[in-house]
Design an enzyme around this catalytic site. Structure first.
Site, PDB file in Angstrom:
ATOM      1  CG  HIS A  69      -2.124  -0.849   1.090  1.00  6.98           C
ATOM      2  ND1 HIS A  69      -2.105  -2.175   1.457  1.00  6.98           N
ATOM      3  CD2 HIS A  69      -3.376  -0.600   0.616  1.00  6.98           C
ATOM      4  CE1 HIS A  69      -3.304  -2.703   1.215  1.00  6.98           C
ATOM      5  NE2 HIS A  69      -4.085  -1.767   0.703  1.00  6.98           N
ATOM      6  CE  LYS A 110      -3.706  -0.552   4.919  1.00  5.47           C
ATOM      7  NZ  LYS A 110      -4.965   0.033   5.408  1.00  5.47           N
TER       8      LYS A 110
END
Ligand code: NAD
Length: 268
Positions: free
Chosen positions: A155, A159
């Site tokens: 990600h 995040k």
């Protein structure tokens, strides 16, 4: 038929994509959306917020300004979503919840709300991801006991949690299918002398870099071959379009607590 939808959390990363998806969807009639009471976007045109040009709907700050909707789509925060559930229950409205991070007790509360309203709780609204869960179940059933199972996820740099909720859910689907307890068999990262891999374990590996929207792969590896099941999200529109599908489905559903597997008809 068109379903009247309101988007809650319009100024957020997901909110802006949801406005665009709802406005362009042939079966959805976008009737309004909300921002925080203190937001500088209060009264803004929703289309301007989403970068698609004015659409003649202004950002509200109270749900009481949005009573025309049949289904509400909520991608806000845990506290706000819990308040919105109460309002939807009182006003007999259907709610799609995309917000993530609820505790077990809070999920229980949402499940109870399902006794008096239709509610979908979908920590990942991507159609592809939910189809992947089904493929994992089928694969684990066929070869899970004979293969080494590892889950990889990547990600963007912003995040905050790891592994992702989707990666954990992948592990949960596989563990449940194989009758294993994920709390006992999960291995989160390896370093140094780790000894040989035990067959029962399910490993997790995480990458955080740049602007990766979300990638997940499950490996089922034996000697001589392996199967990889991968999902790659290339934009947040995947989550927004899945949320539209959930809203359309929920409009005709009875009171109940549902997930995306229900929406997509993937339950046995
Ligand atoms: P974000 O912080 O960019 O957006 C959240 C928005 O909600 C903010 O603009 C905030 O001002 C707004 N908000 C908070 N309280 C509000 C209120 N009372 N009324 C109106 N608006 C309010 O976050 P994001 O990336 O858009 O994600 C939102 C949530 O959705 C998070 O929980 C995230 O984890 C989750 N998410 C779920 C999926 C999925 O597939 N279900 C996908 C992406 C993100």
């Amino acid at each position: 038929m068109k379903v009247k939808v309101a988007i809650l959390g319009c100024s957020g990363r997901m909110g802006r994509n949801l406005i665009k998806a709802a406005h362009e969807h042939e079966s959805i009639d976008l009737v309004g959306g909300s921002v925080r009471a203190s937001s500088s976007f209060s009264g803004f045109d929703l289309g301007e917020l989403a970068g698609i040009g004015a659409i003649g709907l202004t950002a509200a700050t109270q749900l009481s300004e949005l009573t025309k909707a049949d289904v509400y789509i909520d991608f806000t925060s845990i506290e706000t979503t819990l308040e919105n559930i109460d309002w939807c229950m009182q006003h007999h409205k259907a709610l799609v919840i995309g917000t993530t991070g609820f505790s077990d007790e809070q999920v229980q509360l949402i499940e109870n709300a399902g006794k008096s309203m239709p509610v979908v709780l979908a920590p990942n609204t991507s159609v592809g991801v939910n189809l992947m869960f089904k493929l994992l179940e089928v694969t684990a059933k066929a070869i899970g006991d004979y293969t080494d199972i590892e889950i990889f996820e990547a990600h963007h740099r912003f995040k905050k949690d790891a592994p992702s909720g989707t990666a954990v859910k992948m592990g949960q689907v596989i563990a449940d299918t194989l009758g294993r307890d994920l709390n006992k068999v999960a291995v989160y990262g390896r370093e140094g002398i780790t000894e040989e891999r035990s067959r029962d374990t399910i490993g997790f590996a995480t990458v955080r870099a740049g602007d990766i929207v979300g990638e997940h792969t499950a490996y089922f590896a034996d000697l001589g071959e392996r199967i990889e099941i991968t999902h790659k999200a290339s934009s947040r529109m995947t989550f927004a379009l899945g949320a539209m599908r959930a809203a359309f489905w929920l409009f005709e559903a009875k009171n109940g607590f549902y997930d995306m597997q229900d929406v997509l008809g993937l339950k046995d």
